[in-house]
Design an enzyme around this catalytic site. Structure first.
Site, short mmCIF file in Angstrom:
data_model
loop_
_atom_site.label_atom_id
_atom_site.label_comp_id
_atom_site.label_asym_id
_atom_site.label_seq_id
_atom_site.Cartn_x
_atom_site.Cartn_y
_atom_site.Cartn_z
N CYS A 50 0.82 -1.21 0.00
CA CYS A 50 0.00 0.00 0.00
C CYS A 50 0.86 1.27 0.00
CB CYS A 50 -0.95 -0.07 1.18
SG CYS A 50 -2.53 0.60 0.79
N HIS A 144 -3.47 -5.08 1.91
CA HIS A 144 -2.87 -5.28 3.24
C HIS A 144 -2.87 -6.76 3.62
CE1 HIS A 144 -2.46 -1.13 4.91
NE2 HIS A 144 -3.23 -0.87 3.86
N GLU A 146 -1.55 -8.18 6.10
CA GLU A 146 -1.54 -8.39 7.56
C GLU A 146 -2.94 -8.32 8.16
OE1 GLU A 146 -0.89 -5.65 6.04
OE2 GLU A 146 -1.60 -3.94 7.22
N1 GLN Z 1 -3.60 6.33 0.43
C1 GLN Z 1 -2.42 6.09 1.23
C2 GLN Z 1 -1.22 6.83 0.66
O1 GLN Z 1 -1.32 7.53 -0.27
C3 GLN Z 1 -2.11 4.61 1.31
C4 GLN Z 1 -3.18 3.90 2.10
C5 GLN Z 1 -2.69 2.67 2.78
O2 GLN Z 1 -1.49 2.46 2.99
N2 GLN Z 1 -3.62 1.84 3.18
O3 GLN Z 1 -0.15 6.70 1.16
#
Ligand code: GLN
Length: 170
Positions: A50, A144, A146
């Protein structure tokens, strides 16, 4: 891991979810950007998810103009490309190296991989977009892993990291 000295003690790194603009800023504030780039150039394995994937990518779309793209993963990502927090979702997704049982992927304000270059092996897709890539000792995920009890992607990372570190130690 908050300081360059702590980074020295690390063999492989997880860059987790969070907020990539903040993580980028903190890398600069704590003097970690240059040491991290150096370790990555030296082949340190990573699992990035992410916001972590955003940091590791070659190009960040819809980011802050000054946010760090470490340029390790050959992907172009759009921040929040799946929509806002309320549009977060889960999906069962097949991941090539994990075999037939799909992985329950939790997307939270996830980055959208708009383009994966030749160096990034796409190991999972959702619709027409990649959501997981492998590149040498690195794995990058839009979701994610986890958030569920399924530890197969963490295990895959550990296996690939161990193999990469063995080769570099030889
Ligand atoms: N939208 C977040 C970002 O731009 C990432 C979101 C997340 O890590 N769940 O960093």
């Amino acid at each position: 891991m908050r300081t360059p000295a702590e980074l020295d003690d690390v063999d492989a790194l997880v860059l987790p979810g969070g907020e990539s603009t903040t993580m980028s800023r903190l890398l600069q504030v704590f003097g970690l950007e240059a040491p991290l780039r150096e370790r990555l150039a030296g082949g340190m394995p990573t699992l990035s998810t992410c916001a972590g994937l955003i940091l590791m990518s070659r190009e960040v779309l819809d980011g802050r103009p000054d946010q760090i793209a470490l340029g390790i993963l050959d992907v172009s990502v759009r921040r929040n490309g799946y929509g806002r927090q309320v549009e977060s979702f889960e999906a069962d997704i097949p991941v090539v190296p994990l075999g037939v049982a799909p992985f329950r992927a939790v997307f939270i304000r996830a980055p959208l991989i708009e383009q994966a270059g030749a160096d990034a092996e796409v190991i999972a897709s959702f619709g027409s977009n990649p959501v997981a890539v492998a590149q040498g000792p690195h794995i990058g995920l839009c979701f994610h892993p986890e958030m569920t009890d399924d530890s197969r992607l963490h295990q895959l990372f550990l296996d690939r990291a161990a193999a990469a570190l063995e080769v570099s130690a030889a």
